[in-house]
Design a protein around this motif. Sequence first.
Motif, short mmCIF file in Angstrom:
data_model
loop_
_atom_site.label_atom_id
_atom_site.label_comp_id
_atom_site.label_asym_id
_atom_site.label_seq_id
_atom_site.Cartn_x
_atom_site.Cartn_y
_atom_site.Cartn_z
N LYS A 33 0.85 -1.19 0.00
CA LYS A 33 0.00 0.00 0.00
C LYS A 33 0.88 1.24 0.00
O LYS A 33 1.61 1.48 0.96
N PRO A 34 0.82 2.04 -1.07
CA PRO A 34 1.65 3.26 -1.10
C PRO A 34 1.10 4.35 -0.20
O PRO A 34 -0.08 4.39 0.12
N ILE A 35 2.00 5.22 0.23
CA ILE A 35 1.61 6.45 0.93
C ILE A 35 1.55 7.51 -0.17
O ILE A 35 2.58 7.88 -0.74
N GLU A 36 0.35 7.94 -0.50
CA GLU A 36 0.14 8.84 -1.63
C GLU A 36 1.05 10.07 -1.56
O GLU A 36 1.12 10.75 -0.55
N GLY A 37 1.78 10.31 -2.67
CA GLY A 37 2.62 11.50 -2.78
C GLY A 37 3.91 11.43 -1.98
O GLY A 37 4.61 12.42 -1.84
N LYS A 38 4.24 10.26 -1.45
CA LYS A 38 5.44 10.10 -0.61
C LYS A 38 6.25 8.89 -1.07
O LYS A 38 6.26 7.85 -0.40
N PRO A 39 6.95 8.99 -2.20
CA PRO A 39 7.68 7.82 -2.72
C PRO A 39 8.77 7.30 -1.78
O PRO A 39 8.92 6.09 -1.60
N ILE A 40 9.52 8.19 -1.16
CA ILE A 40 10.63 7.74 -0.30
C ILE A 40 10.07 7.08 0.96
O ILE A 40 10.52 5.98 1.34
N LEU A 41 9.08 7.70 1.59
CA LEU A 41 8.47 7.10 2.77
C LEU A 41 7.82 5.76 2.43
O LEU A 41 7.88 4.81 3.20
N THR A 42 7.19 5.68 1.25
CA THR A 42 6.56 4.42 0.83
C THR A 42 7.61 3.33 0.67
O THR A 42 7.42 2.20 1.16
N ALA A 43 8.69 3.62 -0.01
CA ALA A 43 9.74 2.61 -0.23
C ALA A 43 10.32 2.14 1.11
O ALA A 43 10.54 0.94 1.32
N ARG A 44 10.56 3.07 2.02
CA ARG A 44 11.10 2.70 3.34
C ARG A 44 10.10 1.82 4.10
O ARG A 44 10.48 0.82 4.69
#
Length: 188
Positions: A33-44
Amino acid sequence: MRLILASSSPRRIEILSLLGLEFEVIPAKIEEKPIEGKPILTARKLSREKALSVWKRYKDAVVIGADTLVFLGNEIIGKPKDEEDAKRILKRLSGRWHGVVTAVSIVSKGKRLTFHDVARVKFRELTDKEIEDYVRSGEPLDKAGAYGVQGFGAVIVEKIHGNFYTVMGLPVVKVYKALKGFLYNTSP
């Protein structure tokens, strides 16, 4: 110490093999589940979830989880749903710079570490026929951003600012330094 890669990615397996370490491959099964608009936080977040999901079953091991995302601005460009989606993604990235983040989490009993690396990638201008031919090859269909820098996709990448292995899926220098602390109790 038992070392597990929580990924079935052929690219990650190949990169980790460069270190000459013995490791097992046990893919993580999580809902991404991605964190919308937050690619770095999502990957971490996803790398951590992957590592922890496998470590919970193998608590005697050091487990490596990783996640690679392609992004344009703050928009995450995931894996294409089908060939038409791959064409759409490649047209969007044609002639443009975009970011690639790979986050890595390493988990063992009593120790957890998450880090990331970001590279910038520029595609050359692509013709519709080049996009069509590339998509028809099948290579883009299982990759974030609809391309693989290590395959035929190398001919569409004009420049990389940052680590090639980050774009490929595992920033090997950072992983090596971090693993030293986990496997040999030394600081990175």
